[in-house]
Scaffold this active site. Structure first.
Site, short mmCIF file in Angstrom:
data_model
loop_
_atom_site.label_atom_id
_atom_site.label_comp_id
_atom_site.label_asym_id
_atom_site.label_seq_id
_atom_site.Cartn_x
_atom_site.Cartn_y
_atom_site.Cartn_z
N ASP A 17 1.72 2.42 -0.22
CA ASP A 17 1.11 1.71 0.90
C ASP A 17 2.12 1.54 2.02
O ASP A 17 3.26 1.14 1.79
CB ASP A 17 0.62 0.33 0.44
CG ASP A 17 0.18 -0.53 1.61
OD1 ASP A 17 -0.92 -0.29 2.12
OD2 ASP A 17 0.93 -1.46 1.99
N GLU A 117 -2.92 4.28 2.69
CA GLU A 117 -2.65 4.24 1.25
C GLU A 117 -2.95 5.60 0.63
O GLU A 117 -3.92 6.26 1.00
CB GLU A 117 -3.49 3.16 0.55
CG GLU A 117 -2.99 1.75 0.81
CD GLU A 117 -3.71 0.74 -0.07
OE1 GLU A 117 -4.10 1.09 -1.20
OE2 GLU A 117 -3.87 -0.41 0.36
#
Length: 425
Positions: A17, A117
């Protein structure tokens, strides 16, 4: 049905992330450190009520400005950079990530989850060392080449890695924002977190689970499986298994889409308005959303019978709203007909409060190959008109032809035309 975890498949999956992604990209482009800079990205600098799309870590910790805050809430501090979103730029940065990860393994190991992500299934036999060594190397590479800080969750399946990322890694400064869970450690590390932190549990499901006395991931893991399945169907069963750290998704499986089997289930268009809408402005914005839904249906030659309307009232008056639908006798994709139904639904259910969210949907679809004739109304000319308008828009852009009332203060088409995901490109 239950599982013996000793017999479950185990992978080394990294969920990567980018911290405060939009804000971090803007910092990098300005030669600033994303972790030491006060920066906020908003949708539109010209509107005081514009939504904050991202804020740097310092903005969150110091001023509590986060995604969903409003432009007028940002303090007047000379240290704070307030910038307008550039969606195409963020997409360009994001597209570089798979290319970098491809150096560490084949593309079939990479699964993109969102713009900020990505899942990466690591081969422990790789030349890059064990999973922790590889995670640190990947993190350093992304930082050196893109300038973007990351957090990485490591797990033995998708759910574990994503949960580890959200609940642990993002807050683990002492380990360099990298953390790991396994089948064996999942209960000790994850069960203490509130149910809202469980990947896949939204607000409505959280309320439903709370009514059953389920408040933590541990509560959910120990819930009665047959009762959960009876109440929520297969979703209830899946939630329980996830809360136990079990996810049987094969990370290497990439299904081939059968284009002949793909069917459109419905069309929808919604908007979060930049200010509180009242009176005729609501109806104007409603028309704009209706036109978008109808245009999408016409584009693929589909009609719909069920028209739905969702209205969200402003938080300034306590929020709330309503969702309702109506099924008509003859399928349609004509803006006027869908709009007439939406207006009726609105006036029948409105409680005269400022509106902030509007969503229109069209479902219960059928093909438009054979136009259904209405004995009391010949709409062939209207269909031809809509077709001509669509052709002009396809050639010259969405805002090239608009309804007259869309040019008034309540109109949203002109402002949204040319944007990516509702924001400036």
């Amino acid at each position: 049905m239950d599982f013996d975890i000793s017999k479950l498949p185990r992978y080394d999956i990294l969920c990567i992330d980018f911290k405060s992604y939009y804000a971090s990209v803007e910092c990098v482009l300005r030669g600033l450190d994303p972790l030491t800079t006060y920066l906020v990205v908003v949708g539109d600098l010209s509107r005081r009520g514009s939504i904050v799309l991202a804020s740097s870590p310092l903005m969150k910790s110091t001023y509590k400005i986060k995604t969903g805050s409003r432009l007028f809430e940002i303090p007047q501090d000379p240290r704070i950079h307030v910038v307008e979103a550039r969606m195409n730029t963020y997409i360009d940065f994001s597209m570089q990530v798979p290319k970098i990860l491809n150096r560490f393994g084949p593309m079939e190991c990479i699964s993109i989850y969102s713009i900020d992500e990505i899942f990466y299934t690591y081969d422990s036999q790789s030349l890059f060392g064990d999973k922790w060594t590889a995670a640190k190397t990947i993190q350093k590479t992304l930082k050196s080449e893109l300038g973007l800080p990351t957090a990485i969750g490591i797990g033995q399946n998708y759910f574990q890695s994503k949960s580890c990322l959200d609940c642990i890694s993002k807050h683990s400064e002492e380990t360099g924002y990298i953390a790991e869970v396994t089948y064996e450690t999942f209960p000790d590390l994850m069960w203490k977190f509130p149910i809202r932190d469980c990947w896949g549990v939204g607000r409505q499901m959280e309320r439903n689970l709370n009514r059953l006395g389920i408040y933590t991931i541990g509560d959910l893991a120990n819930a009665n499986l047959p009762k959960m399945k009876a109440k929520f169907g297969v979703i209830g069963e899946q939630l329980v298994f996830h809360a136990r750290g079990i996810d049987l998704t094969n990370p290497y499986f990439k299904p081939k889409l059968d284009q002949n089997a793909i069917t459109q289930k419905g069309f929808g268009s919604g908007i979060t308005l930049m200010r509180n809408y009242e009176g005729e402005d609501i109806i104007t914005a409603l028309l704009d959303q209706t036109e978008e839904v109808a245009r999408r249906a016409r584009e693929v030659k589909m009609n719909g019978r069920t028209i739905s309307l969702s209205i969200g009232y402003s938080d300034d008056v306590g929020g709330g709203g309503f969702s309702i639908s109506r099924t008509i006798a003859t399928p349609t994709n004509l803006t006027r007909k869908i709009f007439e139904v939406c207006k009726v639904l609105f006036y029948q259910n409105d409680v005269k409060r400022p509106v902030r969210n509007i969503h229109v949907g069209l479902t219960n679809l059928s093909t438009d190959d054979i136009a259904q004739l209405d004995l009391f109304e010949d709409d062939s000319k209207e269909r031809q008109l809509m077709s001509t308008m669509d052709e002009i828009r396809n050639k010259y852009g969405t805002a090239s032809v608009v309804w007259a009332r869309s040019l008034t203060d309540g109109g949203t088409v002109i402002d949204r035309s040319g944007k990516v995901g509702g924001h400036k490109s």
